[in-house]
Design a protein around this motif. Structure first.
Motif, PDB file in Angstrom:
ATOM      1  N   ASP A  60       1.136   2.120 -19.564  1.00 21.66           N
ATOM      2  CA  ASP A  60       2.363   2.888 -19.703  1.00 21.66           C
ATOM      3  C   ASP A  60       3.599   2.027 -19.532  1.00 21.66           C
ATOM      4  OD1 ASP A  60       3.886   5.453 -19.824  1.00 21.66           O
ATOM      5  OD2 ASP A  60       4.392   4.914 -17.750  1.00 21.66           O
ATOM      6  N   ARG A  61       3.552   1.130 -18.531  1.00 24.53           N
ATOM      7  CA  ARG A  61       4.735   0.326 -18.259  1.00 24.53           C
ATOM      8  C   ARG A  61       4.375  -0.901 -17.434  1.00 24.53           C
ATOM      9  NH1 ARG A  61       4.545   4.554 -14.847  1.00 24.53           N
ATOM     10  NH2 ARG A  61       5.068   4.245 -12.663  1.00 24.53           N
ATOM     11  N   PHE A  62       5.328  -1.822 -17.402  1.00 25.44           N
ATOM     12  CA  PHE A  62       5.229  -3.026 -16.587  1.00 25.44           C
ATOM     13  C   PHE A  62       6.475  -3.095 -15.719  1.00 25.44           C
ATOM     14  CE2 PHE A  62       2.942  -3.883 -20.477  1.00 25.44           C
ATOM     15  CZ  PHE A  62       1.759  -4.445 -20.034  1.00 25.44           C
ATOM     16  N   ARG A  63       6.310  -3.576 -14.515  1.00 24.57           N
ATOM     17  CA  ARG A  63       7.450  -3.843 -13.645  1.00 24.57           C
ATOM     18  C   ARG A  63       7.393  -5.332 -13.327  1.00 24.57           C
ATOM     19  NH1 ARG A  63       8.780  -4.748  -8.406  1.00 24.57           N
ATOM     20  NH2 ARG A  63      10.797  -3.971  -7.746  1.00 24.57           N
ATOM     21  N   ARG A  92       4.371  -9.311 -11.648  1.00 19.42           N
ATOM     22  CA  ARG A  92       4.282  -8.208 -12.606  1.00 19.42           C
ATOM     23  C   ARG A  92       3.278  -7.171 -12.107  1.00 19.42           C
ATOM     24  NH1 ARG A  92       1.831 -10.566 -16.958  1.00 19.42           N
ATOM     25  NH2 ARG A  92       3.835 -11.391 -17.576  1.00 19.42           N
ATOM     26  N   GLU A  97      -1.162   4.971 -17.654  1.00 10.20           N
ATOM     27  CA  GLU A  97      -0.559   6.290 -17.830  1.00 10.20           C
ATOM     28  C   GLU A  97      -0.783   7.212 -16.635  1.00 10.20           C
ATOM     29  OE1 GLU A  97      -2.172   7.461 -21.638  1.00 10.20           O
ATOM     30  OE2 GLU A  97      -0.317   6.818 -22.646  1.00 10.20           O
ATOM     31  N   TYR A 118      13.341 -11.878 -23.041  1.00  8.63           N
ATOM     32  CA  TYR A 118      12.981 -10.455 -23.052  1.00  8.63           C
ATOM     33  C   TYR A 118      13.752  -9.768 -24.163  1.00  8.63           C
ATOM     34  CZ  TYR A 118      10.919 -11.129 -18.452  1.00  8.63           C
ATOM     35  OH  TYR A 118      10.143 -11.545 -17.416  1.00  8.63           O
ATOM     36  N   PHE A 120      14.011  -5.715 -25.681  1.00  9.93           N
ATOM     37  CA  PHE A 120      13.544  -4.343 -25.558  1.00  9.93           C
ATOM     38  C   PHE A 120      14.570  -3.414 -26.189  1.00  9.93           C
ATOM     39  CE2 PHE A 120      15.495  -5.810 -21.685  1.00  9.93           C
ATOM     40  CZ  PHE A 120      16.453  -4.850 -21.402  1.00  9.93           C
ATOM     41  N   THR A 123      17.387   2.716 -24.855  1.00  5.85           N
ATOM     42  CA  THR A 123      17.010   4.126 -24.990  1.00  5.85           C
ATOM     43  C   THR A 123      18.130   5.001 -24.437  1.00  5.85           C
ATOM     44  OG1 THR A 123      15.893   4.085 -22.860  1.00  5.85           O
ATOM     45  CG2 THR A 123      14.550   3.628 -24.806  1.00  5.85           C
TER      46      THR A 123
END
Length: 124
Positions: A60-63, A92, A97, A118, A120, A123
């Motif tokens: 779902d996502r990366f931090r 990371r 999900e 990076y 992206f 949004t």
């Protein structure tokens, strides 16, 4: 960071042109490792993320967190750097999900041997 007391761990030292450039450790929760066969050496296209997705862990996502700092004495030796040379630490979290951290990645890279780019979408 991975929500479990045990993990499968892969530690790597990456080289380019005979020069060590990065130390990279991946930690996979033990319960996830059993499902995907990471420590058993199973592979699919896309590396660890492809293996996770092929086994039902839709990402779902990366931090990520980047920190510039001085190399520790051990890191300087492993990366063939002078004491106190600049490095970039990247941590990371890969999150599926269901909100589970399925990989914790911790790396240290020689600052003068890496570029981080990076891109992206913006949004609403």
């Amino acid at each position: 960071a991975i929500g479990e007391p045990r993990a499968a761990v892969k530690r790597r030292r990456m080289w380019v042109g005979g020069v060590p450039t990065q130390l990279a450790d991946s930690y996979i929760p033990a319960s996830v490792d059993v499902e995907i066969g990471y420590s058993a050496g199973l592979t699919v296209p896309g590396g660890i993320y492809g293996l996770l997705e092929a086994n039902g862990h839709r990402l779902d996502r990366f931090r990520e967190e980047l920190v510039a700092r001085q190399a520790s004495p051990e890191e300087a030796v492993a990366l063939h750097l002078s004491n106190g040379a600049p490095v970039v630490s990247l941590v990371r979290h890969a999150i599926d999900e269901a909100g589970k951290v399925v990989e914790y990645f911790d790396s240290v890279a020689a600052a003068d041997r890496h570029r981080y780019v990076y891109e992206f979408k913006a949004t609403d």
